[in-house]
Design a protein around this motif. Sequence first.
Motif, PDB file in Angstrom:
ATOM      1  N   THR A  16      67.623 -16.891  -3.978  1.00  0.00           N
ATOM      2  CA  THR A  16      67.790 -17.674  -5.189  1.00  0.00           C
ATOM      3  C   THR A  16      68.371 -16.597  -6.265  1.00  0.00           C
ATOM      4  O   THR A  16      68.729 -16.938  -7.397  1.00  0.00           O
ATOM      5  N   GLU A  17      68.386 -15.247  -5.916  1.00  0.00           N
ATOM      6  CA  GLU A  17      68.688 -14.181  -6.708  1.00  0.00           C
ATOM      7  C   GLU A  17      69.756 -13.075  -5.995  1.00  0.00           C
ATOM      8  O   GLU A  17      68.897 -12.435  -5.214  1.00  0.00           O
ATOM      9  N   TYR A  18      70.865 -13.102  -6.271  1.00  0.00           N
ATOM     10  CA  TYR A  18      71.812 -12.245  -5.570  1.00  0.00           C
ATOM     11  C   TYR A  18      71.425 -10.911  -5.745  1.00  0.00           C
ATOM     12  O   TYR A  18      71.534 -10.012  -4.748  1.00  0.00           O
ATOM     13  N   TRP A  19      70.565 -10.559  -6.804  1.00  0.00           N
ATOM     14  CA  TRP A  19      70.331  -9.103  -7.130  1.00  0.00           C
ATOM     15  C   TRP A  19      68.978  -8.738  -6.696  1.00  0.00           C
ATOM     16  O   TRP A  19      68.669  -7.376  -6.607  1.00  0.00           O
ATOM     17  N   HIS A  20      68.326  -9.459  -6.067  1.00  0.00           N
ATOM     18  CA  HIS A  20      66.952  -9.117  -5.558  1.00  0.00           C
ATOM     19  C   HIS A  20      66.871  -8.853  -4.207  1.00  0.00           C
ATOM     20  O   HIS A  20      67.104  -9.913  -3.318  1.00  0.00           O
TER      21      HIS A  20
END
Length: 237
Positions: A204-208
Amino acid sequence: MLYNYTQENDIILIANPKIVAINIIDNKECMVNLKHQNEIAYGPSPEIQNNTDYTMLRKTIYNKLKIAQALLPQGLYFCLYEAYRSLHLQKILFNNRFEKVSNQHLDWSQDQIFTETTKLISPIINQDGSKNIPPHSTGGAIDVYLINDKGDAINMGIHPKDWMEDDDGSISFTTSRIISAEAQSNREIMSNVLSAVGFVNYPTEYWHWSYGDRYWAYHKNESHALYGCYKESIKEE
């Protein structure tokens, strides 16, 4: 490999009972402070007040990030948005997001609001009242994006600093198809190299991305997580 989740129901959320049930055997690994090196770039302190330790991450995470960066196409580099986050700051972020979701969905139950909130921020207290250990509080999770050789952020669809502005999370979703083709391609580039060195993405978070925490252990079928909550008295290397 870019995670190809086509349905939200395919995703195991970060506070799912399957995740929080995983045992933790902390290996006591030290932290590395990116302020003391010049191989991985980092941005300014995130918008959270008193977030002075955001450049801290476990030594293995740092080493894997360097290896992943070497796999990127020429002219691209990682920039850290945030790594370690105290439980105090985690609680503030969760409560702020919870309040925003509540105001957006006045007809939702507390359970629905809690679940929706966990798509973009991990709780410190689970729905059953037990204590949770958020990935960022272990030092094993990183929020990263890509920059060019001038140090400028490239098009990733949304910058991590703007996550609270993504009302329904649809832009932050790693495999989002409502962002440009360029942004989708850049996310895939980043995902490929981070996956190649063993990191796991929270879809749900491309950066995590994380390694050694419960979420990683679940998706890698490990018997236990390697990192517990890193205490406020941080040891550096």
